[in-house]
Design an enzyme around this catalytic site. Structure first.
Site, PDB file in Angstrom:
ATOM      1  N   CYS A   2       0.789  -1.233   0.000  1.00  0.00           N
ATOM      2  CA  CYS A   2       0.000   0.000   0.000  1.00  0.00           C
ATOM      3  C   CYS A   2       0.820   1.282   0.000  1.00  0.00           C
ATOM      4  O   CYS A   2       1.986   1.289   0.336  1.00  0.00           O
ATOM      5  CB  CYS A   2      -0.965   0.068   1.180  1.00  0.00           C
ATOM      6  SG  CYS A   2      -2.021  -1.356   1.349  1.00  0.00           S
ATOM      7  N   GLY A  28       0.237  -0.382  -5.085  1.00  0.00           N
ATOM      8  CA  GLY A  28      -1.080  -0.977  -4.898  1.00  0.00           C
ATOM      9  C   GLY A  28      -1.997  -0.579  -6.028  1.00  0.00           C
ATOM     10  O   GLY A  28      -2.114   0.602  -6.331  1.00  0.00           O
ATOM     11  N   ASN A 102      -0.777   2.046   6.125  1.00  0.00           N
ATOM     12  CA  ASN A 102       0.105   1.186   5.348  1.00  0.00           C
ATOM     13  C   ASN A 102       0.855   0.308   6.329  1.00  0.00           C
ATOM     14  O   ASN A 102       1.452   0.815   7.269  1.00  0.00           O
ATOM     15  CB  ASN A 102       1.096   2.038   4.540  1.00  0.00           C
ATOM     16  CG  ASN A 102       2.125   1.198   3.808  1.00  0.00           C
ATOM     17  OD1 ASN A 102       1.882   0.029   3.509  1.00  0.00           O
ATOM     18  ND2 ASN A 102       3.257   1.781   3.511  1.00  0.00           N
ATOM     19  N   GLY A 103       0.801  -0.986   6.141  1.00  0.00           N
ATOM     20  CA  GLY A 103       1.528  -1.873   7.039  1.00  0.00           C
ATOM     21  C   GLY A 103       0.662  -3.029   7.460  1.00  0.00           C
ATOM     22  O   GLY A 103      -0.322  -3.368   6.802  1.00  0.00           O
ATOM     23  N   TYR A 244      12.790  -4.369  -4.164  1.00  0.00           N
ATOM     24  CA  TYR A 244      11.705  -4.467  -5.132  1.00  0.00           C
ATOM     25  C   TYR A 244      10.664  -3.353  -5.036  1.00  0.00           C
ATOM     26  O   TYR A 244      10.233  -2.807  -6.052  1.00  0.00           O
ATOM     27  CB  TYR A 244      10.977  -5.807  -4.985  1.00  0.00           C
ATOM     28  CG  TYR A 244       9.725  -5.878  -5.833  1.00  0.00           C
ATOM     29  CD1 TYR A 244       9.822  -6.149  -7.188  1.00  0.00           C
ATOM     30  CD2 TYR A 244       8.471  -5.619  -5.291  1.00  0.00           C
ATOM     31  CE1 TYR A 244       8.692  -6.169  -7.989  1.00  0.00           C
ATOM     32  CE2 TYR A 244       7.336  -5.636  -6.089  1.00  0.00           C
ATOM     33  CZ  TYR A 244       7.454  -5.915  -7.426  1.00  0.00           C
ATOM     34  OH  TYR A 244       6.341  -5.929  -8.217  1.00  0.00           O
TER      35      TYR A 244
HETATM   36  P1  5GP Z   1       7.761 -15.207  -8.662  1.00  0.00           P
HETATM   37  O1  5GP Z   1       7.370 -15.236 -10.078  1.00  0.00           O
HETATM   38  O2  5GP Z   1       9.047 -15.930  -8.357  1.00  0.00           O
HETATM   39  O3  5GP Z   1       6.654 -15.651  -7.747  1.00  0.00           O
HETATM   40  O4  5GP Z   1       7.984 -13.692  -8.256  1.00  0.00           O
HETATM   41  C1  5GP Z   1       9.129 -13.021  -8.674  1.00  0.00           C
HETATM   42  C2  5GP Z   1       8.766 -11.824  -9.503  1.00  0.00           C
HETATM   43  O5  5GP Z   1       7.777 -11.063  -8.817  1.00  0.00           O
HETATM   44  C3  5GP Z   1       9.945 -10.922  -9.712  1.00  0.00           C
HETATM   45  O6  5GP Z   1       9.970 -10.529 -11.085  1.00  0.00           O
HETATM   46  C4  5GP Z   1       9.702  -9.728  -8.824  1.00  0.00           C
HETATM   47  O7  5GP Z   1      10.041  -8.530  -9.489  1.00  0.00           O
HETATM   48  C5  5GP Z   1       8.236  -9.765  -8.521  1.00  0.00           C
HETATM   49  N1  5GP Z   1       7.943  -9.549  -7.088  1.00  0.00           N
HETATM   50  C6  5GP Z   1       8.661  -9.875  -6.014  1.00  0.00           C
HETATM   51  N2  5GP Z   1       8.042  -9.525  -4.861  1.00  0.00           N
HETATM   52  C7  5GP Z   1       6.883  -8.966  -5.223  1.00  0.00           C
HETATM   53  C8  5GP Z   1       5.798  -8.388  -4.499  1.00  0.00           C
HETATM   54  O8  5GP Z   1       5.767  -8.329  -3.270  1.00  0.00           O
HETATM   55  N3  5GP Z   1       4.781  -7.901  -5.249  1.00  0.00           N
HETATM   56  C9  5GP Z   1       4.779  -7.950  -6.601  1.00  0.00           C
HETATM   57  N4  5GP Z   1       3.762  -7.410  -7.261  1.00  0.00           N
HETATM   58  N5  5GP Z   1       5.775  -8.494  -7.305  1.00  0.00           N
HETATM   59  C10 5GP Z   1       6.814  -8.999  -6.638  1.00  0.00           C
HETATM   60 MG    MG Z   2       9.650  -8.253 -11.623  1.00  0.00          MG
END
Ligand code: 5GP
Ligand code: MG
Length: 449
Positions: A2, A28, A102-103, A244
């Protein structure tokens, strides 16, 4: 996850809040909302969808007043009820209030159960509602004291902005896990936002991060926000924001997120120097792997190439509830640059592997497009533990690194080699100047009840 924002003392408060939310859309995409305050009344507009869809001209005209708070909601698999959109507002003894959060509160269930035993009724599944009840129940006269009392029972990672009919209260938990920064608007008044990337869009000057354990109070007639240190700080900023979550142009705790990601890529390259792989190019998984790949290329001298093209009309893929949908979304989102990679050996960099969906698909896609070898590098350590501090990581069983060793994962995603960033290198890349929250990597759940 969020995003939250508060605007105080500007006649275009809701408009500026919507712009800030737009720049924080990456935090989000499921729902968004804004509450403004004007002449003793709170106006709220919230809905599922993107900021640009929800805040139409009509909505912004309705949200009158010179103060506003806003929220972008991050989806969790399944629970996408509109009732769980924020801000949450309520009428109580002192009038009206509206809250964004947020949290994640780790004692949510206990507090909620206690409140229910005492007769409280709940409208949503959100932990945010607990605080509303605690504030409403408090016997203190002033809102600030009621908030304080409510927060004494609130344990977890949180940033709150609470708006009454005439004031705004901003609170960051004593660990400062989730980011929150204060800025001054050039057109008058203040902004508080999860990420500093919001400041650029609304023309605000960064003042400082909100301190861990601090409450800021914005009130009429004061030139500056009042600052109260509510809790003793024990700073533990979330490392995953750098890996990320945050936008690369944001600055958290004085550090530009892009630079830290570049350092993560450099560290991977340094590590590979010990046992070099022969590759023709460094290829990022766009967008999240780009800064690390640039760092890797700079450190290793291997050319950087856009070997994977991203379709920008697909949002973040992680959030889809089923595995088939996640597979399909990855395919829709990423395509191989055939002419560039055919017959070549690639070093592919992504920021993280969570379930292994993205990496497996990518290796397959690149090999089908003619890549001779795919060496996968991950610009974060292995994610072995779910996060309970505001990032929606899946259950432990779904985290591939909690079930498989590095070698097993390498085989599973069908890469030629696989390497992760070490926890030490991650800390080093961010700056090694704070005690970072690393629970997804090391399982140290330091927030205790
Ligand atoms: P995986 O496909 O291994 O489940 O997730 C890895 C991919 O998801 C990576 O490309 C990374 O950039 C993205 N990613 C990692 N953590 C998160 C997150 O908390 N939220 C979202 N939307 N994407 C994530
Ligand atoms: Mg990614």
């Amino acid at each position: 996850m969020c995003a939250i924002v508060g605007i105080y003392g500007n006649e275009n408060a809701a408009r500026l809040a919507s712009l800030a939310l737009f720049s924080m859309q990456h935090r989000g995409q499921e729902a968004t909302g804004i509450s403004s305050s004007c002449d003793g009344k709170i106006y709220t507009k919230k809905d599922s969808g993107l900021v640009s869809e929800v805040f139409t001209e009509d909505a912004l005209t309705y949200l009158k007043g010179n103060m506003a708070i806003g929220h972008n909601r991050y989806s969790t698999a399944g629970g996408e009820s509109i009732f769980d959109a924020q801000p949450v507002s309520a009428k109580y003894k002192l009038g009206e209030m509206s809250i964004v959060h947020n949290g994640n509160l780790i004692n949510k269930n206990e507090v909620r159960q206690e409140l229910i035993e005492e007769g409280a009724i709940f409208q949503t599944e959100m932990d945010t509602e607990n605080l509303i009840h605690l504030i409403a129940k408090s016997s203190h006269e002033r809102l600030r004291d009621r908030i304080k009392e409510g927060l004494n029972k609130t344990i977890g990672a949180y940033c709150f902005i609470i708006q009454s009919r005439s004031k705004q209260f901003v609170i960051r938990d004593r660990y400062g896990i989730r980011p929150l920064s204060l800025g001054k608007l050039k057109t008058g008044g203040y902004i508080v936002a999860s990420e500093t990337c919001a400041f650029d869009l609304v023309d605000a000057e960064f003042i400082r991060d909100v301190k861990p354990g601090e409450m800021l109070i914005f009130a009429d007639g004061y030139d500056e926000p009042e600052s109260i240190q509510l809790f003793e700080p024990e700073y533990r900023p979330c490392a995953f924001e750098y890996v990320y979550f945050a936008r690369p142009d944001s600055v958290i705790n004085g550090k530009n997120v892009y630079r830290t990601r570049e350092n993560m890529g450099r560290a991977l390259a340094k590590n590979d120097k010990k046992d070099p792989v022969k590759v023709d190019m460094v290829v990022p998984v766009p967008d999240s792997g780009v800064p690390a790949a640039l760092g890797y290329a700079a450190e290793s001298g291997i050319p950087f190439e856009y070997g994977i093209i991203r379709n920008h009309y697909v949002g973040r893929t992680f959030i889809e509830p089923t595995q088939e949908m996640r597979n399909m979304k990855v395919k829709m989102k990423l395509s191989p640059m055939r002419s560039l990679i055919d017959g070549k050996s690639l070093l592919v960099i992504d920021d993280s592997i969570v379930r292994g969906t993205t990496s497996k698909r990518i290796v397959k896609m690149l090999k089908e497009a003619g890549a001779k070898e795919v060496h996968f590098r991950v610009a974060s350590p292995e994610i072995k533990f779910p996060c309970y501090y505001g990032i929606d990581t899946p259950n432990q069983e779904e985290l591939i690194s909690s079930r498989m060793t590095k070698d097993e994962i390498c085989e599973y995603i069908e890469a030629d080699t696989l390497e992760y960033l070490s926890i030490e290198d991650l800390k080093e890349s961010i700056g090694n100047d704070a005690n970072y929250a690393l629970e997804s990597f090391d399982g140290d759940y330091f927030v205790t009840k």
